[in-house]
Write a protein that holds these residues in place. Sequence first.
Motif, mmCIF file in Angstrom:
data_model
loop_
_atom_site.group_PDB
_atom_site.id
_atom_site.type_symbol
_atom_site.label_atom_id
_atom_site.label_comp_id
_atom_site.label_asym_id
_atom_site.label_seq_id
_atom_site.Cartn_x
_atom_site.Cartn_y
_atom_site.Cartn_z
ATOM 1 N N GLU A 1 50.627 29.494 43.611
ATOM 2 C CA GLU A 1 50.460 30.956 43.590
ATOM 3 C C GLU A 1 51.805 31.648 43.754
ATOM 4 O O GLU A 1 52.597 31.279 44.628
ATOM 5 C CB GLU A 1 49.494 31.348 44.710
ATOM 6 C CG GLU A 1 49.270 32.836 44.814
ATOM 7 C CD GLU A 1 48.078 33.202 45.689
ATOM 8 O OE1 GLU A 1 47.099 32.423 45.752
ATOM 9 O OE2 GLU A 1 48.128 34.269 46.312
ATOM 10 N N HIS B 1 52.585 33.024 47.277
ATOM 11 C CA HIS B 1 52.805 31.950 48.245
ATOM 12 C C HIS B 1 54.198 31.342 48.045
ATOM 13 O O HIS B 1 54.865 30.964 49.005
ATOM 14 C CB HIS B 1 51.746 30.857 48.100
ATOM 15 C CG HIS B 1 50.344 31.339 48.351
ATOM 16 N ND1 HIS B 1 49.251 30.514 48.228
ATOM 17 C CD2 HIS B 1 49.858 32.554 48.715
ATOM 18 C CE1 HIS B 1 48.149 31.197 48.506
ATOM 19 N NE2 HIS B 1 48.496 32.438 48.795
ATOM 20 N N ASP C 1 47.537 30.431 40.514
ATOM 21 C CA ASP C 1 46.966 31.691 40.973
ATOM 22 C C ASP C 1 47.994 32.737 40.623
ATOM 23 O O ASP C 1 49.082 32.803 41.212
ATOM 24 C CB ASP C 1 46.683 31.658 42.486
ATOM 25 C CG ASP C 1 45.295 31.135 42.784
ATOM 26 O OD1 ASP C 1 44.606 30.705 41.832
ATOM 27 O OD2 ASP C 1 44.883 31.162 43.964
ATOM 28 N N ASP D 1 44.228 35.698 41.316
ATOM 29 C CA ASP D 1 44.071 35.819 42.771
ATOM 30 C C ASP D 1 44.842 37.079 43.172
ATOM 31 O O ASP D 1 45.885 37.024 43.809
ATOM 32 C CB ASP D 1 44.623 34.570 43.465
ATOM 33 C CG ASP D 1 44.196 34.513 44.922
ATOM 34 O OD1 ASP D 1 43.623 35.504 45.410
ATOM 35 O OD2 ASP D 1 44.442 33.481 45.568
HETATM 36 CO CO CO Z 1 45.310 31.714 45.928
#
Ligand code: CO
Length: 440
Positions: free
Chosen positions: A271, A274, A299, A342
């Motif tokens: 992601e 992240h 994501d 996401d």
């Molecule tokens: Co995620």
Amino acid sequence: MNAPARFFETTAPISFGGPQAPSPLAFRWYDKHRIVHGKRLEEHLRFAVCYWHSFCWVGSDPFGGETFLRPWHHGTDPMAMARAKAEVAFELFRLLDVPFFTFHDVDAAPEGKTLAESVQNLNAIADIFEAKMAAQKVRLLWGTANLFSHRRYMAGAATNPDPQVFAYAAGQVRAALEVTHRLGGQNYVLWGGREGYETLLNTDMKRELDQLGRFVSLVVEHKHKIGFPGPILIEPKPKEPTKHQYDFDVATCYGFLERYGLTKDVKLNIEQNHAILAGHSFQHEIALAQALGVFGSLDINRGDDLLGWDTDQFAMNGQELALVFHEILKGGGFTTGGLNFDAKIRRQSIDPDDLIHAHVGSMDACARAFLAASVMLDSGVLTDALKERYAGWDGSEGRAILAGERSLADLADRVLRSSTEPQPRSGRQEFLESLVNRYV
Ligand code: CO
Ligand code: XUL
């Protein structure tokens, strides 16, 4: 509770109108039928709408509550509310014409008083999903279990000091994995939001890592037992909600998977937000996962450069995305993975159609960047420059070193015998950056 007769203003599916399309709700670059590198754009990008941010989040933040006031959050019968939510979700999938969606067990169906009741609720909603998926041809990119919101998981799920919590999490994952399998899910995701610690004063890290290794191994065993064909994906994130998470970043996850013998069955779901929380770029995390053979899915979202938390905004940055897609295309593209949104609209974006604008804008940003990346890859501007930079390693001496045919002493003696000093060459960073700007 009935589904609202009409939730979105928009009623017709968004279609491709080209870059000059007069309507604000048209795809300008995402022409799903367009063939690039032998595949349709839709098959390359594999977009998925995520259930949690789009239909479960109410617009709250740590300082304020609900702003969205979605009708399906205001009722008295949780199963009726879940059914109403599913109506709106599938209506958004239809309007966006997306090929995939994703969900956590508790996004889809309410938790019951016992695990048995929760599993029953999940299966009842999965029946509805199954019927709607058959009618609309939307597919499941992945399913997952929420092992972080309920208070039983406050000290972790797999890494909890109490084995009963570990067992409860196993029960939830079994049901979510089986439902994912039944719905033809392409992957199954494990995100360890509480698999970490707040303080080492109360944490036995060695023990917790072994517990996590055991848990993921059990999931892999069960996947084989039920014949689930897709990979298990773990999702790196360094922190938030905990101060330190064991799935810190791609490198850490890879070390974990190696240690517990899981690299064959488990890949990574990476992601953007992240990645930057871990101090990396999205491109770095993708390139490393590809290099280590654990690239799974993405994501797709965007963090804020100035905020140190997971803002989960819709990805709109063309330049960043172009480099990401260049990396992915270079590595051969997705297999079971895709681009899962996401991402959440901002809490002031309270009009139902803001959800449509967010997805359409980000799908278009991705498509535009993808097209730029494919032209960049075809032209070979970056790949040729890279090949040229490492050309020495393709020569006979370079190959002999890597094949283990030279000892440390061989190399030292060779340098001692010759009088040539290695000649440094420019890394040409600004040249390369300018090249990229010609395409993006
Ligand atoms: Co995620
Ligand atoms: C949280 C996050 C999750 C996972 C699925 O930061 O990314 O939504 O993607 O549990």
